[in-house]
Design a protein around this motif. Sequence first.
Motif, PDB file in Angstrom:
ATOM      1  N   PRO A  78       0.825  -1.210   0.000  1.00 24.11           N
ATOM      2  CA  PRO A  78       0.000   0.000   0.000  1.00 24.11           C
ATOM      3  C   PRO A  78       0.860   1.262   0.000  1.00 24.11           C
ATOM      4  CG  PRO A  78      -0.820  -1.546   1.623  1.00 24.11           C
ATOM      5  CD  PRO A  78       0.508  -2.083   1.155  1.00 24.11           C
ATOM      6  N   LEU A  79       0.397   2.275  -0.707  1.00 26.52           N
ATOM      7  CA  LEU A  79       1.130   3.535  -0.840  1.00 26.52           C
ATOM      8  C   LEU A  79       0.171   4.647  -0.439  1.00 26.52           C
ATOM      9  CD1 LEU A  79       3.047   4.505  -4.110  1.00 26.52           C
ATOM     10  CD2 LEU A  79       1.840   6.116  -2.653  1.00 26.52           C
ATOM     11  N   ILE A  80       0.518   5.358   0.627  1.00 19.36           N
ATOM     12  CA  ILE A  80      -0.372   6.407   1.146  1.00 19.36           C
ATOM     13  C   ILE A  80       0.316   7.759   0.998  1.00 19.36           C
ATOM     14  CG2 ILE A  80      -1.707   7.206   3.136  1.00 19.36           C
ATOM     15  CD1 ILE A  80      -0.389   3.782   3.469  1.00 19.36           C
ATOM     16  N   PRO A  81      -0.175   8.631   0.097  1.00 19.85           N
ATOM     17  CA  PRO A  81       0.419   9.959  -0.034  1.00 19.85           C
ATOM     18  C   PRO A  81       0.184  10.772   1.242  1.00 19.85           C
ATOM     19  CG  PRO A  81      -1.007   9.434  -1.916  1.00 19.85           C
ATOM     20  CD  PRO A  81      -1.279   8.423  -0.867  1.00 19.85           C
ATOM     21  N   PHE A  82       1.197  11.552   1.631  1.00 22.49           N
ATOM     22  CA  PHE A  82       1.106  12.364   2.851  1.00 22.49           C
ATOM     23  C   PHE A  82       1.598  13.775   2.558  1.00 22.49           C
ATOM     24  CE2 PHE A  82       2.329  14.116   6.904  1.00 22.49           C
ATOM     25  CZ  PHE A  82       1.434  13.584   7.821  1.00 22.49           C
ATOM     26  N   GLY A  83       0.782  14.777   2.919  1.00 24.54           N
ATOM     27  CA  GLY A  83       1.191  16.167   2.717  1.00 24.54           C
ATOM     28  C   GLY A  83       1.444  16.836   4.058  1.00 24.54           C
ATOM     29  N   SER A  84       0.431  17.591   4.550  1.00 23.74           N
ATOM     30  CA  SER A  84       0.612  18.304   5.812  1.00 23.74           C
ATOM     31  C   SER A  84      -0.020  17.553   6.984  1.00 23.74           C
ATOM     32  CB  SER A  84      -0.009  19.692   5.704  1.00 23.74           C
ATOM     33  OG  SER A  84      -1.394  19.550   5.437  1.00 23.74           O
TER      34      SER A  84
END
Lengths: 505, 505
Positions: free
Chosen positions: B107-113
């Motif tokens: 699984p790949l979870i994009p993370f920003g702020s």
Amino acid sequence: MASFLRTSIRPFRQVLDRRFLLPCCSVRWKSTVAQAKDSYSEINDELKREFQEIVGEKNVSSALVVREQHGKDESHHTCQPADLVVWPENKEQVSQIAKLCNDQCIPLIPFGSGTGLEGGVVAKKGGVSVDVTKMNEILDFNPDDFDVTVQAGVSRLQLNNYVKDSGLWFPVDPGADASLGGMASTSASGTNAVRYGTMRENVMNLEVVLADGRIINTAGEGRRTRKTSAGYNLTNLFVGSEGTLGIITKVTLKLYGIPESTASGVSSFPDVKSAVDAVVEILQCGLPMARIEFLDEVQIDACNKFSGLNYPVTPTLFLEFQGSENSVKEQAAVAADVIEGNGGSKFQWATELEERNKLWKARHNAWYADMALRPGCKGVSTDVCVPISRLPEIIVETKADIAASNITGKCLTPIVGHVGDGNFHCFIPIKPGDEGELQTVRDFTMRLSRRALAMGGTCTGEHGIGNGKQAMLPEEIGPTGLSVMKDIKSLLDPNWIMNPGKVFL
Amino acid sequence: MASFLRTSIRPFRQVLDRRFLLPCCSVRWKSTVAQAKDSYSEINDELKREFQEIVGEKNVSSALVVREQHGKDESHHTCQPADLVVWPENKEQVSQIAKLCNDQCIPLIPFGSGTGLEGGVVAKKGGVSVDVTKMNEILDFNPDDFDVTVQAGVSRLQLNNYVKDSGLWFPVDPGADASLGGMASTSASGTNAVRYGTMRENVMNLEVVLADGRIINTAGEGRRTRKTSAGYNLTNLFVGSEGTLGIITKVTLKLYGIPESTASGVSSFPDVKSAVDAVVEILQCGLPMARIEFLDEVQIDACNKFSGLNYPVTPTLFLEFQGSENSVKEQAAVAADVIEGNGGSKFQWATELEERNKLWKARHNAWYADMALRPGCKGVSTDVCVPISRLPEIIVETKADIAASNITGKCLTPIVGHVGDGNFHCFIPIKPGDEGELQTVRDFTMRLSRRALAMGGTCTGEHGIGNGKQAMLPEEIGPTGLSVMKDIKSLLDPNWIMNPGKVFL
């Protein structure tokens, strides 16, 4: 059931799914290299009867004149009539038509007002033209919420006539009295887009019949919120899909209050660059312009002749301001300052409705004025759009190209533009059947499109890819983006029956 | 190459493509009944080394505290840390990460702020959290064209700080200093949406890394036109897709001129209905409002305490007007008339920047003010949006529901809303770990969402479906629309590695 029974005797549906050729291990990307088929089924008498069963005999025609009316739009694209024209009266009939077409591999071409400019309704592969103009009811008008839901065949003027007594209007205005389903299909815009946006920003929900007859509401049935973050934005997947992903049967639209006050002005400029520079500067002042239209000297001359006007034959801006009475005055004063600073003439004002209508009618009639320059001709309209700072450069270069390539033999190539969006058109009347002239214009259009692409622009701001710009789409979007688009097409329309031969080569 | 060699020894990729079970005749719709897998690969030392090879050792962490920071947002959703956190520094690295995850079913979870409110970054299925904050360059600022292209990790305030000297700003303002990639992912909006629209209307182009590592530019590389009709609108397919279709690595945005003049006002009302009625009436006057925010008496009380203010503890409107100095005065006068007619108090004005900032800071801090009502608690925020005419009814009903169900035991449930869009939030501080309280709040949220759906509304105006509203999405969109969404998901992410367990159940 009849169509099901025929399955075994009709050979055309053996479409090889490339995925079956791949090893079944990790599920990887399996681009289908999809495209429209070379041939589809023809509509024989038996199939015609099936369509008659769905929509009734009166709503089916195979008369050549009717088919020809449906096989062309307002542009130069050669008429290619469908085999049959049908007029469904409700979404259930549209769904049955789609199912029949999908089962029998018959092309299905949605038809609204036929006022497109990129040959979107041309039946390149034959099939059935599905005319939605009998689906023309205004279904749900909510003045307090500034929204309305209409059937796809309702026209722009019909809608505005309906809502005006409530003090509201629908501002997207491509000029022609297009159907709202068609406008959604091509992501239409026009003169008011600089202020109110295009169909992309103004469609809140769509009812769409998919290729296999399933009916979806892109934002969910009956939803009409100003914003949502619920799931994927299917609404804007179908807006601008030009009938290649499904048939739009219902449209929910944003409406706006008719402004308290409106004023229009006209100013003439010594040259193209000063006019376009003025536009860029006006936008940079942050004025909430309603319209900023550019007409070059060739266009103004044509409009003068066609609409009985007497504007100076130089590059010209038509502007419109909206707001409260004071705000309009204030905006106009700022714009006048900028215009003067760029060498433009003093505004000629039109504040009364009648005067304003005359002015904008002349602008809207630009297309017909240009066609009148060469009686008997058909029009080609280019449609590039660039970042506004690049407008002076591209228009000047394009006028030089027009002069150098001497297209249409007489330099009869007016330029008119929704310059507030960076979008402009060259309207070129060409002789039907003159292949040499058409080729010159095609070459010019390709050069213009590539000039726009090199400036970060697009080959089509509002007309769509249709039947004329498929070769530019790969250059504009790139191979990976194009492959994603084609895979979405194949997902939603695995037999490629929906308006085949458009958008993609 | 290493990942390729491992193919034969890793068993997890045997994903059965249901299409192989169908007869190969006509290509019909083949819905995959797709969903996230029950289990994915865990990240062992060998895989960790592969990630280190891609982004460098310094840009990989498996420390618990780091993983926990990345496994939660600002909401009540339980922290679920990813197995690994990586910080790519360019799109090529993101592409290699995606390829590795896709090949290895990670699984790949994009993370920003990490400022989301619907648990979008929670690693429900483990995997790798891809933190884009090291991709924080402003790449291409075009003040003349009112546009800017930034890497996904650039924050809203960073951008505004960068462009302000050119007299421009980016108005979409969800309150938190979110990353622009994250804002695009959730289709964020906030207080200015009534005038400037949401991310849907303000993103012109996206660079996205797909699940298999391919990189697309949704409108074509380098394109930045105000409008286009070229092909399908892929930009708005990815805006709001919450990291489930790809990772956004670059965003091209519209900018606006900083208005010449701005004034803010506060007015108190005797009850909820009169305040919301005033909003509907102000919008119907066609005033180009910049902001109209509603705060109920519970919220005003919390803001007074948290921000040291002394507004009357009654339902209150915060309004903001923008334009020329005269136009602001004129707008304010019209609004004041409407407010008076609905029983609102005389405006308290804030025309100086400092005063205005104080006012809006109090509004933006509403969330933290509410959390301070019950120290140690986590917040639940509801997010329904309805057609504006239904606002008075739904807010009154919801306040009655809050009172009747006595949620959180003390009726500490403030309501605050971007009422100009029909969108409002109940902010509910709940005790972490108190399952009973959480269930009461969940039941309340479901009732509220269904109340909104019954009025033509949505369960989420701006927070997204994330990890909390998956059960509502089918009710909102309907089975066919949902099936189309899931099929698009399966098309673009056949292994369901992109942020699995979000948006869809």
